[in-house]
Design a protein around this motif. Structure first.
Motif, PDB file in Angstrom:
ATOM      1  N   TYR A  98      32.309  38.852 -12.434  1.00 41.08           N
ATOM      2  CA  TYR A  98      32.996  37.975 -13.405  1.00 41.08           C
ATOM      3  C   TYR A  98      34.484  37.828 -13.105  1.00 41.08           C
ATOM      4  O   TYR A  98      35.141  36.951 -13.661  1.00 41.08           O
ATOM      5  CB  TYR A  98      32.807  38.521 -14.823  1.00 41.08           C
ATOM      6  N   ARG A  99      35.025  38.671 -12.206  1.00 44.48           N
ATOM      7  CA  ARG A  99      36.450  38.605 -11.875  1.00 44.48           C
ATOM      8  C   ARG A  99      36.794  37.355 -11.053  1.00 44.48           C
ATOM      9  O   ARG A  99      37.950  36.965 -10.965  1.00 44.48           O
ATOM     10  CB  ARG A  99      36.866  39.840 -11.091  1.00 44.48           C
ATOM     11  N   ALA A 100      35.778  36.745 -10.452  1.00 48.72           N
ATOM     12  CA  ALA A 100      36.021  35.571  -9.611  1.00 48.72           C
ATOM     13  C   ALA A 100      36.684  34.452 -10.409  1.00 48.72           C
ATOM     14  O   ALA A 100      37.620  33.815  -9.937  1.00 48.72           O
ATOM     15  CB  ALA A 100      34.710  35.094  -8.991  1.00 48.72           C
ATOM     16  N   ASP A 101      36.196  34.220 -11.629  1.00 51.14           N
ATOM     17  CA  ASP A 101      36.780  33.162 -12.460  1.00 51.14           C
ATOM     18  C   ASP A 101      38.220  33.491 -12.838  1.00 51.14           C
ATOM     19  O   ASP A 101      39.083  32.615 -12.852  1.00 51.14           O
ATOM     20  CB  ASP A 101      35.945  32.965 -13.735  1.00 51.14           C
ATOM     21  N   TRP A 102      38.458  34.765 -13.165  1.00 54.76           N
ATOM     22  CA  TRP A 102      39.829  35.186 -13.470  1.00 54.76           C
ATOM     23  C   TRP A 102      40.747  34.901 -12.280  1.00 54.76           C
ATOM     24  O   TRP A 102      41.848  34.373 -12.441  1.00 54.76           O
ATOM     25  CB  TRP A 102      39.884  36.688 -13.752  1.00 54.76           C
ATOM     26  N   ARG A 106      40.439  32.819  -9.681  1.00 52.46           N
ATOM     27  CA  ARG A 106      40.692  31.400  -9.399  1.00 52.46           C
ATOM     28  C   ARG A 106      41.596  30.771 -10.442  1.00 52.46           C
ATOM     29  O   ARG A 106      42.455  29.949 -10.135  1.00 52.46           O
ATOM     30  CB  ARG A 106      39.367  30.649  -9.279  1.00 52.46           C
ATOM     31  N   ASN A 107      41.380  31.170 -11.696  1.00 54.78           N
ATOM     32  CA  ASN A 107      42.251  30.678 -12.759  1.00 54.78           C
ATOM     33  C   ASN A 107      43.703  31.098 -12.521  1.00 54.78           C
ATOM     34  O   ASN A 107      44.634  30.291 -12.641  1.00 54.78           O
ATOM     35  CB  ASN A 107      41.763  31.199 -14.109  1.00 54.78           C
ATOM     36  N   LYS A 163      44.538  35.321 -18.031  1.00 57.15           N
ATOM     37  CA  LYS A 163      43.230  35.856 -18.382  1.00 57.15           C
ATOM     38  C   LYS A 163      42.801  36.864 -17.327  1.00 57.15           C
ATOM     39  O   LYS A 163      42.763  36.541 -16.144  1.00 57.15           O
ATOM     40  CB  LYS A 163      42.211  34.716 -18.482  1.00 57.15           C
TER      41      LYS A 163
END
Length: 278
Positions: free
Chosen positions: A155-159, A161-162, A193
Motif C-alpha cells: 500500500y506504500r506505492a500510492d503514498w 507516487r502521491n 499522506k
DNA sequence: AACCAGGTCTCGA
DNA sequence: TCGAGACCTGGT
C-alpha cells in the motif's frame, strides 16, 4: 583518511540507511549518484568513489561526539549503552531519498525495506555503474514506464507516487522544508499522506540536522517504557525523550535503537532459547 | 505456522 | 482528542 572517533560498522548497521551492505571487510553503497566503497582500520578510513570532504559531511565528522556523549549521558543506562557502541554516528542523508525511504519503511522491517528500496532503484533509478542504480528522482518515479507493482511496496506505492507528485509539482518544496525549524518541519512534513509523527521525526533527524528530534518506533517505545517507565501517546513519549536527553536527543535515540536491536538478535540466537528451535 | 515489523489512516465516540 | 482496526508483504 584519518577520522575522529568513529565506528563504521555500528554506523552503517544501525538501521539509519538502507543502501549499504558489507562484503568481506568492505562496505559498498550508493550515496546520491556515487557508488562508494569504504573500509575501516582503526582511525583510518579507506575511501573509494568519492571525496574525503563528502565522507566527512555524510558521517557528520563535524559533530563532537565526546561533547554529545557528555550532554546525553543523563543516566547510567544510556551511559553504558554509549560505552558499548562508541563511535556510532548519525548520518547526514539527502532529504528526498531520506523522506521517501522512511515513508516506505512504515510497518515493515529493515531487511524488507532494503529490498523494497533496492527494487525501486533498479526499476526507476539511473544506472551509474554496471548494476548500480541511483535512488530515483520524483520525476523518474512519475514518468517511468515500469509497473510499480513489481517493486512490492504494498500500500506504500500510492503514498510514494502521491509524494513524488507533490514534490515534482512544487506543492511540497524540499528547499523550503530545509529552512524550517524542527517543529515547523514536522508540521510541513505531516501534510504528506504516509508521513506521520514518527516518519517526520526520522526525516528531521537524519536529513534536516534537527538533532533534538527523537523518533519513537516500537523499539524506542519499549526502551522508554522498560528503562524510564514512560508510556502513552507518541507526543508524550517523544517529548519526554527530548526533555530527558536534551538538544542531542536524536543521538540518544540511535544508541537506544541499536542496543535494542542487538539485544533482541542476541536473545534470539542464544542456545537454549526456545525461540531458536521454532 | 503464527507473530511481528524503524506506522499511518480512517472512523466512531 | 483518543482508541480500535485494517493494512501489503515478507522476515523470523
Amino acid at each position: 583518511m584519518r577520522t575522529p572517533l568513529f565506528n563504521l560498522d555500528h554506523t552503517l548497521d544501525s538501521g539509519q540507511v538502507f543502501r549499504w551492505r558489507k562484503e568481506g571487510e568492505w562496505w559498498r553503497g550508493v550515496v546520491k549518484d556515487r557508488y562508494i566503497q569504504l573500509r575501516q582500520d582503526g582511525d583510518r578510513l579507506e575511501v573509494k568513489g568519492t571525496s574525503e570532504d563528502m565522507i566527512a559531511h555524510y558521517f557528520r565528522f563535524d559533530d563532537d561526539l565526546e561533547e554529545i556523549y557528555a550532554e546525553i549521558s543523563r543516566d547510567e543506562c544510556i551511559a553504558s549503552i554509549i560505552d558499548r557502541f562508541r563511535g556510532l554516528r548519525l548520518i547526514r542523508q539527502d532529504i528526498w531519498e531520506c523522506s521517501a525511504s522512511y515513508l516506505l519503511a512504515t510497518y515493515s522491517n529493515v531487511p524488507r525495506i532494503k529490498k523494497m528500496i533496492d527494487s525501486l532503484c533498479r526499476t526507476y533509478g539511473r544506472e551509474i555503474e554496471n548494476g548500480v542504480f541511483a535512488f530515483p528522482t520524483p520525476q523518474e518515479i512519475l514518468e517511468g514506464e515500469a509497473d510499480i507493482a513489481c517493486c512490492r511496496l504494498g500500500y506504500r506505492a500510492d503514498w510514494l507516487r502521491n509524494y513524488a507528485g507533490m514534490v515534482y509539482s512544487g506543492e511540497f518544496d524540499l528547499y523550503e522544508l530545509a529552512t524550517k525549524d524542527y517543529q515547523g518541519a514536522v508540521e510541513y512534513l505531516k501534510r504528506v499522506k504516509g508521513i506521520g509523527s514518527k516518519v517526520a521525526d526520522c526525516i528531521a533527524l537524519f536529513s534536516l540536522d534537527h538533532l533534538e528530534a527523537c523518533p519513537v518506533d516500537v523499539r524506542i517505545a519499549r526502551a522508554m517504557r522498560e528503562i524510564y517507565g514512560v508510556t502513552g501517546q507518541y507526543d508524550k513519549v517523544a517529548g519526554f525523550a527530548r526533555r530527558h536527553f536534551g538538544r542531542f536527543a536524536g543521538y540518544a535515540q540511535e544508541y537506544l535503537y541499536i542496543a535494542e536491536d542487538r539485544t533482541r538478535k542476541t536473545i534470539r540466537s542464544c542456545p537454549g532459547n526456545p525461540d531458536t528451535h521454532s
